[in-house]
Design an enzyme around this catalytic site. Structure first.
Site, short mmCIF file in Angstrom:
data_model
loop_
_atom_site.label_atom_id
_atom_site.label_comp_id
_atom_site.label_asym_id
_atom_site.label_seq_id
_atom_site.Cartn_x
_atom_site.Cartn_y
_atom_site.Cartn_z
N ASN A 10 29.24 32.78 50.69
CA ASN A 10 30.03 33.72 51.49
C ASN A 10 29.29 35.05 51.45
O ASN A 10 29.38 35.79 50.47
CB ASN A 10 31.44 33.85 50.90
N LYS A 12 29.87 37.60 53.10
CA LYS A 12 30.76 38.74 53.40
C LYS A 12 30.06 39.65 54.43
O LYS A 12 29.42 39.13 55.34
CB LYS A 12 31.15 39.47 52.10
N HIS A 96 40.90 34.17 52.54
CA HIS A 96 40.19 34.83 51.44
C HIS A 96 41.02 36.02 50.96
O HIS A 96 41.66 36.71 51.77
CB HIS A 96 38.82 35.30 51.92
N GLU A 98 40.25 38.89 50.13
CA GLU A 98 39.91 40.18 50.76
C GLU A 98 40.62 40.32 52.10
O GLU A 98 41.00 41.43 52.50
CB GLU A 98 38.38 40.31 50.90
N GLU A 168 40.04 30.80 44.02
CA GLU A 168 39.38 32.08 43.78
C GLU A 168 40.36 33.03 43.11
O GLU A 168 41.11 33.75 43.81
CB GLU A 168 38.90 32.69 45.10
N GLY A 174 33.89 39.43 42.28
CA GLY A 174 33.06 40.64 42.26
C GLY A 174 33.18 41.45 40.99
O GLY A 174 32.77 42.60 40.95
N SER A 213 32.69 35.34 40.73
CA SER A 213 31.60 35.64 39.79
C SER A 213 30.85 34.39 39.33
O SER A 213 30.48 34.28 38.16
CB SER A 213 32.14 36.43 38.59
P1 13P Z 1 31.65 36.94 43.92
O1 13P Z 1 30.83 35.67 43.73
O2 13P Z 1 30.82 38.10 44.34
O3 13P Z 1 32.54 37.19 42.76
O4 13P Z 1 32.62 36.67 45.19
C1 13P Z 1 33.37 35.52 45.22
C2 13P Z 1 33.97 35.37 46.56
O5 13P Z 1 34.82 36.14 46.96
C3 13P Z 1 33.48 34.26 47.40
O6 13P Z 1 34.30 34.07 48.50
#
Ligand code: 13P
Length: 256
Positions: A10, A12, A96, A98, A168, A174, A213
């Site tokens: 991903n 982003k 997601h 976010e 997740e 993150g 992570s």
């Molecule tokens: P990180 O791997 O940066 O923690 O992000 C995970 C994520 O949100 C994948 O969709």
């Protein structure tokens, strides 16, 4: 033997044409042939077709990070499932955290998108997960069951047939603070049990991937968990060597 392993990048809101070209070149150089079909790259919408074209013949598939919940219409700035299919997209990440927190997407909107994605021929990757307060309050399973039930209610008992679920935990995204392999396994097993109550056949084969992570250093231990079938990788998917190492970690579990 693992279920169908999937390692999903991903990206982003990261990337550029020149960066993508370099990434694909380096990825292909380092990739074992049998690994490619287990990889999915999810770029920002504008790069989807370019990425799809540069991956033709490699076996690597592309996915989107979101889509609209309506098939077409006056929705300025939005992208429809059929458009994604049109440019070679095979998967779509939905719900997601976010998007849930920053864009206010609720369980019902995510469920509507989920059903439309399936009808359009896309494989939905449904993200579920609790935040830190919910975990501390012992509500992890309550939250995840609510997120799954919204999809079951809208899309029916067999909603998860042919779908992917991503666990997740919001607190792990993150932060560098991944769930432990045991924590991930416990939630993945819960997700599979819950889906199994509605559709045991789907639950038995459905990939449940972990995100939050994931790094080269923790991929192998996560992969060893019986219900962890792959990863949804954010930050580490932007570095080819890290993404390759994570993929290899999960592929080593396929072989076993
Ligand atoms: P990180 O791997 O940066 O923690 O992000 C995970 C994520 O949100 C994948 O969709």
């Amino acid at each position: 033997m693992k279920r169908n392993v999937l390692v999903v990048a991903n990206w982003k809101m990261h990337g550029q044409l020149s960066w993508i070209e370099k990434f694909v070149k380096e990825l292909n150089r380092g990739l074992a042939l049998e690994t490619a079909e287990h990889l999915v790259l999810c770029p920002p919408f504008v790069y989807m077709e370019h990425l799809y074209r540069s991956l033709i013949g490699t076996g690597i598939r592309v996915g989107a990070q979101n889509m609209h919940g309506t098939s077409q219409g006056a929705f300025t700035g939005e992208v429809a499932a059929s458009m994604l299919v049109d440019v070679g997209c095979k998967f779509v990440i939905l719900g997601h955290s976010e998007r849930r927190t920053q864009c206010g997407e609720d369980d019902r909107q995510v469920a509507i998108k989920f059903e439309l994605a399936k009808q359009s021929g896309l494989t939905p990757i449904l993200c579920v997960g609790e935040n830190a307060e919910e975990r501390a309050a012992g509500l992890t399973e309550v939250v995840i069951q609510r997120q799954l039930d919204a999809v079951l209610l809208h899309a029916g008992q067999e909603a998860f047939s042919g779908a992917v679920i991503a666990y997740e935990p919001v607190w792990a995204i993150g932060t560098g603070n991944s769930a432990t392999p045991e924590q991930a396994q416990a939630v993945h097993a819960f997700v599979r049990r819950h889906v199994s109550r509605h559709d045991p056949d789907a639950a038995a084969v459905m990939p449940i991937v972990y995100g939050g992570s994931v790094k080269a250093a923790n991929a192998r231990l996560l992969a060893e968990q019986s219900d962890v079938d792959g990863a949804l990788v954010g930050g580490a998917s932007l570095v080819v060597s890290d993404f390759l190492a994570i993929s290899e970690g999960f592929m080593s579990a396929v072989a076993r």
